[in-house]
Scaffold this motif. Structure first.
Motif, PDB file in Angstrom:
ATOM      1  N   GLU A  67       0.860  -1.182   0.000  1.00  0.00           N
ATOM      2  CA  GLU A  67       0.000   0.000   0.000  1.00  0.00           C
ATOM      3  C   GLU A  67       0.899   1.235   0.000  1.00  0.00           C
ATOM      4  O   GLU A  67       1.432   1.622   1.040  1.00  0.00           O
ATOM      5  CB  GLU A  67      -0.885  -0.019   1.250  1.00  0.00           C
ATOM      6  CG  GLU A  67      -2.218   0.651   0.999  1.00  0.00           C
ATOM      7  CD  GLU A  67      -2.980   0.847   2.295  1.00  0.00           C
ATOM      8  OE1 GLU A  67      -3.530   1.941   2.478  1.00  0.00           O
ATOM      9  OE2 GLU A  67      -2.998  -0.086   3.106  1.00  0.00           O
ATOM     10  N   LYS A  69       1.731   5.003  -0.023  1.00  0.00           N
ATOM     11  CA  LYS A  69       1.067   6.265   0.326  1.00  0.00           C
ATOM     12  C   LYS A  69       1.993   7.422  -0.002  1.00  0.00           C
ATOM     13  O   LYS A  69       3.231   7.271   0.061  1.00  0.00           O
ATOM     14  CB  LYS A  69       0.755   6.286   1.816  1.00  0.00           C
ATOM     15  CG  LYS A  69      -0.213   5.206   2.242  1.00  0.00           C
ATOM     16  CD  LYS A  69      -0.842   5.526   3.599  1.00  0.00           C
ATOM     17  CE  LYS A  69      -1.739   4.394   4.056  1.00  0.00           C
ATOM     18  NZ  LYS A  69      -1.289   3.715   5.255  1.00  0.00           N
ATOM     19  N   ASP A  70       1.415   8.579  -0.314  1.00  0.00           N
ATOM     20  CA  ASP A  70       2.222   9.746  -0.670  1.00  0.00           C
ATOM     21  C   ASP A  70       3.282  10.001   0.391  1.00  0.00           C
ATOM     22  O   ASP A  70       3.006   9.896   1.595  1.00  0.00           O
ATOM     23  CB  ASP A  70       1.333  10.991  -0.791  1.00  0.00           C
ATOM     24  CG  ASP A  70       0.443  10.920  -2.026  1.00  0.00           C
ATOM     25  OD1 ASP A  70       0.535   9.922  -2.767  1.00  0.00           O
ATOM     26  OD2 ASP A  70      -0.340  11.862  -2.244  1.00  0.00           O
ATOM     27  N   TYR A  92       3.672   6.056  -9.342  1.00  0.00           N
ATOM     28  CA  TYR A  92       3.367   6.726  -8.064  1.00  0.00           C
ATOM     29  C   TYR A  92       4.272   7.959  -7.927  1.00  0.00           C
ATOM     30  O   TYR A  92       5.310   7.910  -7.262  1.00  0.00           O
ATOM     31  CB  TYR A  92       3.596   5.770  -6.885  1.00  0.00           C
ATOM     32  CG  TYR A  92       2.754   4.513  -6.947  1.00  0.00           C
ATOM     33  CD1 TYR A  92       1.483   4.472  -6.382  1.00  0.00           C
ATOM     34  CD2 TYR A  92       3.225   3.373  -7.589  1.00  0.00           C
ATOM     35  CE1 TYR A  92       0.711   3.322  -6.453  1.00  0.00           C
ATOM     36  CE2 TYR A  92       2.458   2.217  -7.679  1.00  0.00           C
ATOM     37  CZ  TYR A  92       1.196   2.202  -7.099  1.00  0.00           C
ATOM     38  OH  TYR A  92       0.431   1.067  -7.178  1.00  0.00           O
TER      39      TYR A  92
END
Ligand code: SAM
Length: 237
Positions: A67, A69-70, A92
Motif C-alpha cells: 500500500e 502512500k504519498d 506513483y
C-alpha cells in the motif's frame, strides 16, 4: 499493437489502471529501453509484448501487494534497467524512489530514461547494496525495499533488510522458485529481523508464474550486517 496497447489490454484483468500520465511515461520508457539495448546489454527481454507484460505489468503488480502512500520511500536494490523501481516511480509520482545498482553504465541509461520520461521522484545511487547498507544515509531509512532477479532470497535479505525501517517491508519479486527459497531463508530472516508476511502468487498473460514475497521488518538489523560481499557469497546466512 504498441507496448502501451498491449499493457492496457492486459492490465485491467489485474485491476491495474494505466492512466494517461503513466501511459505517456511508459511509452517513452519502452522506446528508450530498446534504443539503449542496442548500445549496452540492458535486458534480455526486447520485444514489445515482453516489455509490456514481463517488465511493465510484472513491476506494476507490486502495487497490488504494497500500500503505497504519498511521501513514502522505496529503495530498489539491483535495479538494472529500472525494474521494478522506475516503473513504480512512474506510477506513483508522490513516493520517493531510490534506484541502486553496482553497474554504472546501466545507471547512466536509467538516469537518461527517467529524465526523458519526466520522472522526477527518483534518486540514482551507484553502489553495492552491502556498502550502501552500512551508510547512515541509507540505513533503516526506507518504508520499502524491492528487488527482482538479483540473488537468492537468503542473500537478498542481507542486501535489502538493512535499508528498511522497522515496520516496513521488503518486497521480493520472484518466479516459481519462491517456495524453496523461502524454506532456505529461515536463518537469514531470524538473524536480520524479518518475517514473511505474505506470499502473493500471480500468473502473467502467457502463463508465466510470479510470486511477490512480502517480508516485514519486525526488529532492527544488527550493525554486524550486511557483511562484506565475499563473506555473504562464501557463507550465506
Ligand atoms: N532488477 C532488474 C530486473 O529485474 O530487470 C535487474 C536484474 S539484473 C539480472 C541484476 C542486477 O543487480 C544487475 O544490474 C547487477 O548489477 C545488480 N546487482 C547484483 N548484485 C548487486 C549488489 N550486491 N549490489 C547492487 N547491485 C547488484
Amino acid at each position: 499493437m504498441s507496448i502501451i496497447d498491449i499493457l492496457k489490454a492486459n492490465a485491467t484483468d489485474y485491476g491495474i489502471e494505466i492512466n494517461q500520465d503513466l501511459a505517456e511515461k511508459l511509452e517513452i520508457y519502452g522506446r528508450l529501453l530498446k534504443e539503449w539495448n542496442d548500445k549496452i546489454n540492458l535486458t534480455a527481454i526486447k520485444d514489445d509484448e515482453g516489455i509490456a507484460i514481463k517488465h511493465f505489468l510484472d513491476c506494476l503488480l507490486v502495487g497490488k501487494v504494497a500500500e503505497f502512500k504519498d511521501g513514502m520511500s522505496i529503495i530498489d536494490v539491483g535495479t538494472g534497467a529500472g525494474f521494478p523501481g522506475l516503473v513504480i516511480a512512474a506510477a506513483y509520482p508522490n513516493i520517493n524512489v531510490t534506484l541502486l545498482d553496482s553497474t554504472g553504465k546501466k545507471l547512466k541509461a536509467v538516469e537518461n530514461m527517467a529524465e526523458e520520461m519526466g520522472v522526477k521522484n527518483v534518486k540514482i545511487v551507484h553502489s553495492r547494496a552491502e556498502d550502501a547498507g552500512k551508510s547512515p544515509e541509507f540505513r533503516e531509512k526506507y518504508d520499502f525495499a524491492t528487488a527482482r532477479a538479483v540473488a537468492e532470497l537468503r542473500v537478498l535479505l542481507e542486501y535489502t533488510l538493512p535499508f528498511v525501517k522497522k515496520g516496513g517491508s521488503f518486497l521480493s519479486l520472484k518466479a516459481a522458485t519462491a517456495k524453496e527459497e523461502i524454506d532456505g531463508a529461515g536463518n537469514s530472516l531470524k538473524t536480520l529481523g524479518g518475517k514473511i508476511d505474505s506470499i502473493n502468487d500471480f500468473t502473467l498473460p502467457g502463463g508465466d508464474t510470479r510470486a511477490i514475497i512480502n517480508v516485514k521488518k519486525i526488529s532492527q538489523t544488527s550493525p554486524k550486517y550486511p557483511r562484506p560481499s565475499a563473506q555473504i557469497a562464501k557463507k550465506p546466512l
